[in-house]
Scaffold this motif. Structure first.
Motif, PDB file in Angstrom:
ATOM      1  N   ASN A 350     -10.322   5.838   0.111  1.00 29.47           N
ATOM      2  CA  ASN A 350     -10.800   5.564  -1.244  1.00 29.47           C
ATOM      3  C   ASN A 350     -10.224   4.287  -1.844  1.00 29.47           C
ATOM      4  O   ASN A 350     -10.515   3.947  -2.989  1.00 29.47           O
ATOM      5  CB  ASN A 350     -10.463   6.744  -2.161  1.00 29.47           C
ATOM      6  N   THR A 351      -9.393   3.590  -1.096  1.00 34.20           N
ATOM      7  CA  THR A 351      -8.775   2.365  -1.600  1.00 34.20           C
ATOM      8  C   THR A 351      -9.817   1.270  -1.779  1.00 34.20           C
ATOM      9  O   THR A 351     -10.581   0.980  -0.848  1.00 34.20           O
ATOM     10  CB  THR A 351      -7.683   1.871  -0.631  1.00 34.20           C
ATOM     11  N   PRO A 352      -9.882   0.646  -2.948  1.00 34.86           N
ATOM     12  CA  PRO A 352     -10.845  -0.452  -3.160  1.00 34.86           C
ATOM     13  C   PRO A 352     -10.573  -1.626  -2.221  1.00 34.86           C
ATOM     14  O   PRO A 352      -9.418  -1.883  -1.856  1.00 34.86           O
ATOM     15  CB  PRO A 352     -10.615  -0.846  -4.622  1.00 34.86           C
ATOM     16  N   LYS A 353     -11.595  -2.321  -1.853  1.00 31.61           N
ATOM     17  CA  LYS A 353     -11.451  -3.465  -0.958  1.00 31.61           C
ATOM     18  C   LYS A 353     -10.557  -4.539  -1.566  1.00 31.61           C
ATOM     19  O   LYS A 353      -9.828  -5.237  -0.852  1.00 31.61           O
ATOM     20  CB  LYS A 353     -12.821  -4.051  -0.634  1.00 31.61           C
ATOM     21  N   GLU A 354     -10.621  -4.674  -2.901  1.00 28.72           N
ATOM     22  CA  GLU A 354      -9.802  -5.700  -3.574  1.00 28.72           C
ATOM     23  C   GLU A 354      -8.315  -5.453  -3.338  1.00 28.72           C
ATOM     24  O   GLU A 354      -7.547  -6.403  -3.133  1.00 28.72           O
ATOM     25  CB  GLU A 354     -10.101  -5.711  -5.066  1.00 28.72           C
ATOM     26  N   ILE A 355      -7.921  -4.188  -3.360  1.00 29.40           N
ATOM     27  CA  ILE A 355      -6.510  -3.848  -3.116  1.00 29.40           C
ATOM     28  C   ILE A 355      -6.137  -4.164  -1.673  1.00 29.40           C
ATOM     29  O   ILE A 355      -5.050  -4.691  -1.393  1.00 29.40           O
ATOM     30  CB  ILE A 355      -6.255  -2.357  -3.431  1.00 29.40           C
ATOM     31  N   MET A 356      -7.035  -3.842  -0.745  1.00 30.65           N
ATOM     32  CA  MET A 356      -6.780  -4.159   0.663  1.00 30.65           C
ATOM     33  C   MET A 356      -6.554  -5.654   0.846  1.00 30.65           C
ATOM     34  O   MET A 356      -5.631  -6.069   1.561  1.00 30.65           O
ATOM     35  CB  MET A 356      -7.964  -3.712   1.521  1.00 30.65           C
ATOM     36  N   VAL A 357      -7.391  -6.457   0.201  1.00 32.03           N
ATOM     37  CA  VAL A 357      -7.286  -7.911   0.320  1.00 32.03           C
ATOM     38  C   VAL A 357      -5.944  -8.397  -0.227  1.00 32.03           C
ATOM     39  O   VAL A 357      -5.295  -9.272   0.364  1.00 32.03           O
ATOM     40  CB  VAL A 357      -8.460  -8.600  -0.408  1.00 32.03           C
ATOM     41  N   ILE A 358      -5.511  -7.830  -1.339  1.00 36.07           N
ATOM     42  CA  ILE A 358      -4.214  -8.218  -1.920  1.00 36.07           C
ATOM     43  C   ILE A 358      -3.081  -7.929  -0.940  1.00 36.07           C
ATOM     44  O   ILE A 358      -2.180  -8.747  -0.739  1.00 36.07           O
ATOM     45  CB  ILE A 358      -3.980  -7.481  -3.259  1.00 36.07           C
TER      46      ILE A 358
END
Length: 613
Positions: A350-358
């Motif tokens: 459920n982790t947003p892609k934006e968080i993954m990118v960070i």
């Protein structure tokens, strides 16, 4: 040589090095396509990646030494020719065996061209620019290693897996032309005589054994006779190699290079970066594609910021290195990298892609700073020893990558196996507790055992099996025999109870109507005037029977709808179980990687030791 020619010459060198390093990671993302094309298993197709990494790790030091002795330009052109020819051969291969064999020779070419770029660059720009050149080489190397999956994902989106290898052909031609025309020959002037054949054989055997053992230990089993023989044999070979190198006059590897500690510590830091790179480049990519079922392109775009960040963090780290020394930069790089791996452990479905990118950007910062160890490794070496020094530190990174595959992927396999076992057990218990028919429960039990089988722990993706499970359950759920009664407190349960009461009332009315009809029929035999009344009564009786039958069908429909709701609820809970346990399997692997990097980070305290002496 004019400045423009120097820049063009060095650009040709960096193209060569970029290709050699890129091919160690770009192919990983193409393995599923290759597996499908040759209709083989993942254990077989994984050799396409393994054999190249093995060649790089084994032949880098030897290739560097031969280049130092017989001429770096000649050996570079020879390496480029091998790399380019076998890249084309890989692109045109007609069988998996051909592809694996061609990849082995392509790896030899990569092992030759990668480490001698730095000494050839120093020959062009002079020893005073060693730090800047090492920074550029480190940045390009890191960019190539981290850029493999993104570049591969983009290629696969618009072309076939063959173009992953075909990309090298025009680049090889460009690099070959530039180097052959504008770059002068260079040597290690202190070397003479023949190459240390015995040392070369012993080092090759030792590195081959340890590399093969680490890469294939998962497949054959860590306690298998083959893997144990490789590990024991390589230890013996390396011990003999060290003993030989201490005695021989013209050794393959001058062991006194390690006495200054700077080269040793820097090589170990580079080793750690290669180890840690497995987490974002292989394991995280595995999570994106096989757990989240993202496409290769989507996964590539999520991972790509690592490469972009390295392009900034490596030069920045080098500038800091020139001002404050290697220790603060490399140490902070390892700590940041350890922190980034820990942050990856918080990623779930459920982790947003934006968080993954960070998180991957943070990893790129740490990786870029850690790669300053390449600059530190050659800073205090004599110019004519930069070639062998570069070979040592680059080989260290490749061996670190092999260790990362051996340890982290093995741990991930174990975690996934345990997770699958827990998911299977919990899922079966969930199914048992739900109001489902015997057929549905039996089907679910069989299919869940197949879905979360632990016989192949390397297979995490269950997308196709999930579709099969849904089809089988849908088929089983259509059966109307032995349907369970909906729970009383559920919505369908209340509707069912109300409809059941109506149905019971209708059935009682039908029985009474039948009784009245029978009585009227008996009376009508004595009094013909009652015949119309009997006829109407028969029609009413038939009507109530039809209503009763319709109500029975309604009750069955309600049971089916209630079962569908219960099955949907159960499958949702099973999906949540799966997501939780599989995410935890990856999280624990990242945490282990983070701890190892953090515990080994004090090695960076010796990366600039000599400058203080």
């Amino acid at each position: 040589m004019s400045r423009v020619v120097k820049i063009v010459s060095f650009a040709g060198l960096t193209i060569a090095m970029f290709m050699g390093t890129l091919d160690s990671t770009i192919v990983n993302i193409a393995l599923p396509k290759i597996m499908a094309h040759f209709n083989t298993e993942i254990t077989n197709v994984s050799w396409v990646s393994t054999i190249y990494t093995l060649s790089l790790a084994v032949f880098m030091i030897t290739g560097s030494k031969i280049a130092d002795r017989y001429g770096r330009k000649k050996i570079m052109l020879f390496g480029l020719a091998i790399f380019g020819v076998f890249s084309a051969a890989c692109m045109l291969s007609n069988s998996l065996l051909e592809l694996i064999v061609f990849r082995f020779f392509q790896g030899i070419g990569g092992a030759i061209i990668t480490p001698i770029v730095l000494p050839m660059g120093i020959e062009i720009f002079g020893e005073k620019n060693t730090s800047k050149l090492a920074s550029i080489v480190g940045a390009v190397t890191a960019l190539a290693a981290a850029g493999g999956p993104p570049i591969g994902g983009i290629i696969l989106e618009y072309a076939s897996w063959r173009e992953v290898f075909g990309l090298n052909v025009p680049l090889t031609v460009i690099a070959f032309i530039i180097i052959s025309i504008w770059i002068n020959e260079s040597y290690d002037e202190t070397l003479d005589g023949k190459i240390d054949i015995l040392g070369t054989i012993l080092l090759t055997l030792g590195l081959s054994g340890i590399t093969f053992g680490m890469l294939e230990g998962r497949q054959y089993g860590w306690n298998s006779s083959m893997i144990l023989s490789c590990i024991i044999g390589d230890i013996v070979a390396l011990i003999i190699f060290i003993a030989v190198e201490r005695k021989i006059k013209k050794p393959l590897l001058e062991l006194d290079l390690f006495q200054g500690k700077t080269l040793t510590a820097s090589s170990l830091v580079y080793f750690i970066t290669g180890f840690a790179l497995i987490c974002p480049m292989l394991i995280f990519n595995y999570f994106l594609q096989d757990v989240l079922n993202y496409s290769a392109l989507t996964s590539a775009l999520i991972i790509m910021p690592i490469s972009l960040t390295i392009m900034v963090s490596m030069p920045l780290g080098t500038k800091l290195f020139e001002k404050i020394g290697a220790i603060p930069v490399t140490l902070s790089g390892l700590i940041i990298m350890a922190a980034s791996l820990y942050l990856l452990s918080f990623i779930n479905v459920n982790t947003p892609k934006e968080i993954m990118v960070i998180f991957v950007i943070i990893n790129g910062i740490g990786f870029g700073f850690s790669c300053v160890s390449l600059v530190a490794s050659v800073k205090h070496l004599p110019q004519n020893k930069n070639g062998i020094g570069s070979g040592i530190v680059n080989a260290a990174r490749q061996i670190g990558t092999c260790l990362g595959v051996a340890l982290l992927v093995t741990v991930l396999d174990g975690n996934v196996t345990s997770a699958k076992n827990n998911i299977r057990k919990n899922s079966i218990q969930i199914i048992k507790k739900e109001p489902l028919s015997t057929k549905v429960k039996a089907t679910a039990h069989t299919e869940l055992n197949k879905l979360f089988s632990t016989t192949d722990s390397s297979t995490i993706s269950t997308k196709n099996k999930q579709k099969h499970l849904q089809r089988e359950l849908t088929r089983a759920a259509k059966a109307t025999k032995n349907l369970p009664t909906p729970k009383h407190n559920s919505g369908y349960g209340k509707i069912y109870q109300a409809e059941l009461k109506i149905n019971q009332a209708t059935m009682m009315a039908t029985k009474k109507s039948a009784t009245v009809t029978n009585e009227l029929n008996l009376i009508s035999k004595k009094n013909s005037l009652l015949a119309p009344l009997v006829s109407n009564s028969l029609k009413i009786n038939k009507g109530t029977e039809e209503i009763s039958q319709s109500q029975q069908k309604v009750l069955t429909v309600i049971k089916l709808l209630a079962q569908k709701e219960a099955l949907t609820k159960a499958l949702t809970r099973i999906k949540n179980e799966k997501n939780q346990h599989i995410s935890s399997a990856f999280s624990h692997t990242y945490i282990l990687g983070s701890l190892i990097v953090l515990l080994l980070s004090p090695i960076a305290l010796w990366t600039d030791r000599k400058s203080k002496e």
